[in-house]
Scaffold this motif. Sequence first.
Motif, mmCIF file in Angstrom:
data_model
loop_
_atom_site.group_PDB
_atom_site.id
_atom_site.type_symbol
_atom_site.label_atom_id
_atom_site.label_comp_id
_atom_site.label_asym_id
_atom_site.label_seq_id
_atom_site.Cartn_x
_atom_site.Cartn_y
_atom_site.Cartn_z
ATOM 1 N N SER A 38 0.840 -1.190 0.000
ATOM 2 C CA SER A 38 0.000 0.000 0.000
ATOM 3 C C SER A 38 0.877 1.242 0.000
ATOM 4 C CB SER A 38 -0.892 0.022 1.242
ATOM 5 O OG SER A 38 -1.763 -1.072 1.227
ATOM 6 N N LEU A 39 0.486 2.199 -0.820
ATOM 7 C CA LEU A 39 1.176 3.495 -0.831
ATOM 8 C C LEU A 39 0.473 4.409 0.160
ATOM 9 C CD1 LEU A 39 1.667 4.165 -4.662
ATOM 10 C CD2 LEU A 39 3.272 3.163 -3.052
ATOM 11 N N PHE A 40 1.268 5.127 0.952
ATOM 12 C CA PHE A 40 0.625 6.124 1.807
ATOM 13 C C PHE A 40 0.961 7.525 1.362
ATOM 14 C CE2 PHE A 40 4.002 7.715 4.543
ATOM 15 C CZ PHE A 40 4.936 6.694 4.559
ATOM 16 N N HIS A 41 1.844 7.653 0.350
ATOM 17 C CA HIS A 41 2.125 8.977 -0.215
ATOM 18 C C HIS A 41 2.630 8.824 -1.635
ATOM 19 C CE1 HIS A 41 3.321 13.147 -0.531
ATOM 20 N NE2 HIS A 41 4.494 12.760 -0.932
ATOM 21 N N VAL A 42 2.017 9.561 -2.539
ATOM 22 C CA VAL A 42 2.516 9.661 -3.913
ATOM 23 C C VAL A 42 2.993 11.087 -4.086
ATOM 24 C CG1 VAL A 42 1.950 9.526 -6.361
ATOM 25 C CG2 VAL A 42 0.936 7.897 -4.764
ATOM 26 N N GLY A 43 4.283 11.230 -4.353
ATOM 27 C CA GLY A 43 4.886 12.553 -4.484
ATOM 28 C C GLY A 43 4.891 13.037 -5.923
ATOM 29 N N ASN A 44 5.858 13.874 -6.201
ATOM 30 C CA ASN A 44 5.976 14.491 -7.517
ATOM 31 C C ASN A 44 6.428 13.493 -8.577
ATOM 32 O OD1 ASN A 44 5.312 17.034 -6.497
ATOM 33 N ND2 ASN A 44 7.434 17.449 -5.953
ATOM 34 N N GLU A 45 6.100 13.816 -9.815
ATOM 35 C CA GLU A 45 6.604 13.038 -10.946
ATOM 36 C C GLU A 45 8.120 13.238 -11.015
ATOM 37 O OE1 GLU A 45 6.398 13.331 -15.737
ATOM 38 O OE2 GLU A 45 4.496 13.611 -14.683
ATOM 39 N N ILE A 46 8.840 12.136 -11.110
ATOM 40 C CA ILE A 46 10.306 12.190 -11.203
ATOM 41 C C ILE A 46 10.749 12.316 -12.641
ATOM 42 C CG2 ILE A 46 12.437 10.898 -10.805
ATOM 43 C CD1 ILE A 46 10.990 9.528 -8.466
ATOM 44 N N CYS A 47 10.174 11.489 -13.500
ATOM 45 C CA CYS A 47 10.537 11.531 -14.915
ATOM 46 C C CYS A 47 9.437 10.887 -15.738
ATOM 47 C CB CYS A 47 11.874 10.852 -15.169
ATOM 48 S SG CYS A 47 11.900 9.078 -14.862
ATOM 49 N N TYR A 68 5.262 7.071 -16.757
ATOM 50 C CA TYR A 68 5.424 8.125 -15.760
ATOM 51 C C TYR A 68 5.984 7.488 -14.495
ATOM 52 C CZ TYR A 68 2.221 10.543 -18.905
ATOM 53 O OH TYR A 68 1.626 11.101 -20.013
ATOM 54 N N HIS A 69 6.988 8.129 -13.915
ATOM 55 C CA HIS A 69 7.601 7.610 -12.686
ATOM 56 C C HIS A 69 7.444 8.659 -11.586
ATOM 57 C CE1 HIS A 69 9.382 5.098 -15.768
ATOM 58 N NE2 HIS A 69 9.592 4.218 -14.813
ATOM 59 N N TYR A 70 6.941 8.212 -10.436
ATOM 60 C CA TYR A 70 6.652 9.107 -9.320
ATOM 61 C C TYR A 70 7.442 8.694 -8.091
ATOM 62 C CZ TYR A 70 2.617 10.734 -11.974
ATOM 63 O OH TYR A 70 1.804 11.274 -12.931
ATOM 64 N N GLN A 71 7.747 9.672 -7.266
ATOM 65 C CA GLN A 71 8.332 9.401 -5.959
ATOM 66 C C GLN A 71 7.192 8.929 -5.054
ATOM 67 O OE1 GLN A 71 10.119 12.828 -4.191
ATOM 68 N NE2 GLN A 71 10.984 11.690 -2.500
ATOM 69 N N CYS A 72 7.399 7.812 -4.363
ATOM 70 C CA CYS A 72 6.347 7.233 -3.526
ATOM 71 C C CYS A 72 6.908 6.779 -2.196
ATOM 72 C CB CYS A 72 5.745 5.993 -4.192
ATOM 73 S SG CYS A 72 5.086 6.273 -5.808
ATOM 74 N N GLU A 73 6.022 6.650 -1.234
ATOM 75 C CA GLU A 73 6.355 6.029 0.041
ATOM 76 C C GLU A 73 5.357 4.909 0.264
ATOM 77 O OE1 GLU A 73 7.399 8.766 3.332
ATOM 78 O OE2 GLU A 73 6.917 10.335 1.861
ATOM 79 N N VAL A 74 5.876 3.759 0.690
ATOM 80 C CA VAL A 74 5.021 2.588 0.894
ATOM 81 C C VAL A 74 4.972 2.226 2.370
ATOM 82 C CG1 VAL A 74 5.449 1.634 -1.394
ATOM 83 C CG2 VAL A 74 6.917 0.975 0.499
ATOM 84 N N LEU A 75 3.891 1.551 2.738
ATOM 85 C CA LEU A 75 3.802 0.975 4.076
ATOM 86 C C LEU A 75 4.676 -0.271 4.093
ATOM 87 C CD1 LEU A 75 -0.051 1.296 4.638
ATOM 88 C CD2 LEU A 75 1.748 2.753 5.577
ATOM 89 N N ASP A 76 5.205 -0.616 5.248
ATOM 90 C CA ASP A 76 6.092 -1.780 5.362
ATOM 91 C C ASP A 76 5.379 -3.073 5.010
ATOM 92 O OD1 ASP A 76 8.271 -0.304 6.125
ATOM 93 O OD2 ASP A 76 7.910 -0.551 8.268
ATOM 94 N N GLY A 77 6.132 -3.982 4.419
ATOM 95 C CA GLY A 77 5.656 -5.344 4.198
ATOM 96 C C GLY A 77 4.971 -5.575 2.878
ATOM 97 N N PHE A 78 5.297 -6.722 2.287
ATOM 98 C CA PHE A 78 4.632 -7.149 1.069
ATOM 99 C C PHE A 78 3.394 -7.942 1.442
ATOM 100 C CE2 PHE A 78 9.206 -7.180 -0.330
ATOM 101 C CZ PHE A 78 9.107 -6.087 -1.170
ATOM 102 N N GLY A 79 2.330 -7.738 0.704
ATOM 103 C CA GLY A 79 1.105 -8.486 0.935
ATOM 104 C C GLY A 79 0.817 -9.412 -0.229
ATOM 105 N N LEU A 80 -0.418 -9.784 -0.372
ATOM 106 C CA LEU A 80 -0.854 -10.694 -1.415
ATOM 107 C C LEU A 80 -0.852 -9.983 -2.770
ATOM 108 C CD1 LEU A 80 -1.994 -13.543 -1.937
ATOM 109 C CD2 LEU A 80 -4.280 -12.557 -1.611
#
Length: 136
Positions: A38-47, A68-80
Amino acid sequence: MIYSSNVGDYKFPGGGVNEGETHEQALVREVREECGMSLFHVGNEICRVVEYDLPMEQEYDAFKMTSYHYQCEVLDGFGLQKLDNYERDLGFVPAWIKLDRAIEINKSLLDTSKPPRWLEREVLVLEYLKQNLLHL
């Protein structure tokens, strides 16, 4: 990143934007489907990368894709994961990998007889990130 156990490369999660979806909504969905994260933040477009090629389908004259590539922050852990059949066939597995190692592995695969169509783009973006990462 997504590791393909069939090909041996690393790629960014991604895919098409569904009708009515924003880029941000598509990114959140694709990361959830391919990585189970899960993403908890989608930042600016990088490229942005625009690719042109010959089409694989006879009914088309050209292939064009914009990634399009964006800077993102994810919650810890891989899920299904919720993979499409072709993603399952490629053995998609979410993975953390150091930037230099992903570049090294992907570049070594460029010299093989049939590298995946996306590999050149992934190397280009990884190298761009390496050169510009401190500015994010």
